[in-house]
Design an enzyme around this catalytic site. Structure first.
Site, mmCIF file in Angstrom:
data_model
loop_
_atom_site.group_PDB
_atom_site.id
_atom_site.type_symbol
_atom_site.label_atom_id
_atom_site.label_comp_id
_atom_site.label_asym_id
_atom_site.label_seq_id
_atom_site.Cartn_x
_atom_site.Cartn_y
_atom_site.Cartn_z
ATOM 1 N N ASP A 33 0.856 -1.194 0.000
ATOM 2 C CA ASP A 33 0.000 0.000 0.000
ATOM 3 C C ASP A 33 0.892 1.243 0.000
ATOM 4 O OD1 ASP A 33 -2.027 2.097 0.905
ATOM 5 O OD2 ASP A 33 -3.251 0.294 1.034
ATOM 6 N N ALA A 120 -20.556 -1.542 -7.192
ATOM 7 C CA ALA A 120 -21.929 -1.310 -7.666
ATOM 8 C C ALA A 120 -22.044 0.036 -8.373
ATOM 9 C CB ALA A 120 -22.887 -1.364 -6.485
ATOM 10 N N TYR A 150 -15.540 7.187 -11.409
ATOM 11 C CA TYR A 150 -15.113 6.041 -10.581
ATOM 12 C C TYR A 150 -15.775 4.758 -11.115
ATOM 13 C CZ TYR A 150 -15.187 3.035 -6.367
ATOM 14 O OH TYR A 150 -15.094 1.981 -5.479
ATOM 15 N N ASN A 179 -21.220 -1.057 -0.984
ATOM 16 C CA ASN A 179 -21.101 -0.355 0.316
ATOM 17 C C ASN A 179 -20.699 -1.270 1.475
ATOM 18 O OD1 ASN A 179 -21.916 2.264 -0.565
ATOM 19 N ND2 ASN A 179 -24.003 1.468 -0.695
HETATM 20 P P1 NAD Z 1 -9.595 2.044 0.948
HETATM 21 O O1 NAD Z 1 -9.502 3.398 0.344
HETATM 22 O O2 NAD Z 1 -9.710 1.928 2.428
HETATM 23 O O3 NAD Z 1 -8.382 1.138 0.473
HETATM 24 C C1 NAD Z 1 -7.760 1.315 -0.750
HETATM 25 C C2 NAD Z 1 -6.264 1.338 -0.486
HETATM 26 O O4 NAD Z 1 -5.570 1.468 -1.735
HETATM 27 C C3 NAD Z 1 -5.824 2.533 0.381
HETATM 28 O O5 NAD Z 1 -5.185 2.082 1.562
HETATM 29 C C4 NAD Z 1 -4.866 3.299 -0.506
HETATM 30 O O6 NAD Z 1 -3.759 3.868 0.187
HETATM 31 C C5 NAD Z 1 -4.406 2.216 -1.470
HETATM 32 N N1 NAD Z 1 -3.887 2.800 -2.690
HETATM 33 C C6 NAD Z 1 -4.428 3.800 -3.429
HETATM 34 N N2 NAD Z 1 -3.606 4.127 -4.436
HETATM 35 C C7 NAD Z 1 -2.511 3.309 -4.327
HETATM 36 C C8 NAD Z 1 -1.337 3.186 -5.064
HETATM 37 N N3 NAD Z 1 -1.084 3.974 -6.116
HETATM 38 N N4 NAD Z 1 -0.429 2.272 -4.682
HETATM 39 C C9 NAD Z 1 -0.651 1.480 -3.587
HETATM 40 N N5 NAD Z 1 -1.772 1.549 -2.854
HETATM 41 C C10 NAD Z 1 -2.698 2.470 -3.212
HETATM 42 O O7 NAD Z 1 -10.837 1.328 0.239
HETATM 43 P P2 NAD Z 1 -11.649 0.012 0.643
HETATM 44 O O8 NAD Z 1 -12.958 0.441 1.163
HETATM 45 O O9 NAD Z 1 -10.802 -0.885 1.445
HETATM 46 O O10 NAD Z 1 -11.901 -0.601 -0.807
HETATM 47 C C11 NAD Z 1 -11.063 -1.596 -1.370
HETATM 48 C C12 NAD Z 1 -11.496 -1.847 -2.807
HETATM 49 O O11 NAD Z 1 -12.889 -2.206 -2.857
HETATM 50 C C13 NAD Z 1 -11.340 -0.633 -3.726
HETATM 51 O O12 NAD Z 1 -10.931 -1.086 -4.996
HETATM 52 C C14 NAD Z 1 -12.738 -0.099 -3.831
HETATM 53 O O13 NAD Z 1 -12.943 0.604 -5.036
HETATM 54 C C15 NAD Z 1 -13.578 -1.354 -3.753
HETATM 55 N N6 NAD Z 1 -14.926 -1.093 -3.274
HETATM 56 C C16 NAD Z 1 -15.108 -0.747 -1.972
HETATM 57 C C17 NAD Z 1 -16.401 -0.488 -1.522
HETATM 58 C C18 NAD Z 1 -16.662 -0.099 -0.093
HETATM 59 O O14 NAD Z 1 -17.814 0.133 0.242
HETATM 60 N N7 NAD Z 1 -15.657 -0.027 0.780
HETATM 61 C C19 NAD Z 1 -17.488 -0.582 -2.398
HETATM 62 C C20 NAD Z 1 -17.244 -0.924 -3.713
HETATM 63 C C21 NAD Z 1 -15.964 -1.197 -4.138
#
Ligand code: NAD
Length: 328
Positions: A33, A120, A150, A179
């Protein structure tokens, strides 16, 4: 020999919890990360701080044939981050670059199983105009018309992973998360999502005051607790079904009702003040027919149970922060 897993985005909310889960299953885990998780120390055996937009970094972390790779890294946040339009170019460029790099590095290492977290948010807006009757069945994705960049990037990347399956014999698995929430997630700073933001507002409000809710509050969503998200994620990656498939809850609720639920838990007497703000589509709910059919499993936990755990955690974080300020 221990099985090995790579978690990209291990410093994030879902990635942090996933590392813990994989360790409890006996994996050797590497996390990567941009930063460490703010709310919990990582259980990973190895944690690389690095930028996955950089191919050299990706080559360094994908240095072996991992049994399982989870690609969760993305430039994302709640409605205040992805729906204002101000971050569109970064969101698209950063997330697409990460996906292009990670997937290709996995292919070069002959890694087969890569999990990709779509969202979603890729579903077309025209099916989500009625808050009481949204359509998010997997086959409703096209003709595409997500309401955010996005969502468009997620759609592109879904197709990228499935193209690598088709052309290069990989076995990537694609889920569309709806979500995901729970303790140890972002709850302040602008990137937090509705459940965490509402819990924080309630936890920090004085009895007799009001909390602000973006929009008229009649917009609907469903929310999936983190543990069930991880169960669906690992089941999907280890199954013979490539997806895309929804991983979400079917317990739809309006945002005002969610706020009422949290207020009720707090025991406080708080009003709701609906104000203008980014709110996304009018209605969204998971459709779990496909996951039930293909994985013989679907999420079942009651929303209230997960919200209670989340509220308790955020209320304790708020208390801890106040104490730190008092002591400073
Ligand atoms: P989050 O933002 O907590 O985690 C994403 C992580 O990616 C962060 O820690 C960030 O530092 C890291 N990151 C971003 N750019 C980076 C880079 N260039 N190099 C290395 N690391 C990098 O998000 P989350 O809620 O844990 O979501 C995880 C995944 O699930 C994401 O792809 C998100 O789009 C997807 N998602 C999440 C939800 C939700 O409700 N949480 C819903 C739909 C999809």
């Amino acid at each position: 020999m221990k099985k090995t897993a790579l978690v990209c985005g291990a410093g994030g909310f879902i990635g942090g919890h996933l590392v813990t889960r994989l360790k409890s299953e006996g994996f050797w885990v590497r996390g990567v990360d941009l930063e460490f998780n703010k709310y919990q120390e990582s259980d990973a055996d190895d944690f690389a701080i690095g930028d996955l937009r950089d191919q050299n970094v990706v080559a360094r972390v994908v240095d072996r044939k991992f049994d399982e790779v989870y690609q969760l890294a993305a430039d994302m946040g709640g409605a205040g981050y992805i729906f204002t339009g101000e971050n569109d170019a970064s969101v698209m460029h950063n997330s697409a670059t990460i996906n292009l790099n990670v997937l290709d590095a996995c292919h070069k290492r002959n890694i087969k199983r890569v999990f990709y977290s779509s969202s979603a948010c890729m579903y077309p807006e025209y099916n989500q105009l009625d808050p009481n009757n949204p359509n998010c069945s997997e086959d409703s994705a096209y003709p595409a018309n997500p309401d955010s960049e996005y969502g468009w990037e997620k759609l592109f990347s879904e197709r990228l992973y499935l193209a690598y399956n088709r052309n290069f014999g990989m076995e990537c698995r694609v889920a569309r998360y709806h979500n995901i929430f729970g303790p140890k997630g972002t709850w302040t700073g602008g990137k937090e999502k509705a459940p965490a933001a509402i819990c924080r507002k309630v936890a920090t409000s004085k009895d007799g005051s009001s909390i602000e809710i973006w929009g008229d509050g009649l917009q609907t969503r469903s929310f999936l607790f983190i543990d069930e998200c991880l169960e669906g994620t690992t089941r999907l990656l280890r199954s013979s079904f490539e997806g895309p498939v929804n991983i979400g809850s079917e317990e739809m609720i309006s945002i005002n009702d969610l706020a009422r639920m949290v207020i009720d838990m707090s025991g406080k007497n708080l009003g709701i003040n609906n104000i203008d703000g980014p709110e996304g589509v009018r209605g969204r709910n998971s459709d779990n027919r496909l996951i039930a059919e293909m994985l013989d499993w679907k999420p079942s936990q009651k929303l209230r149970d997960g919200i209670q755990l989340t509220y308790d955690w955020i209320a304790s974080e708020v208390g801890r922060r106040h104490n730190q300020l008092d002591g400073a």
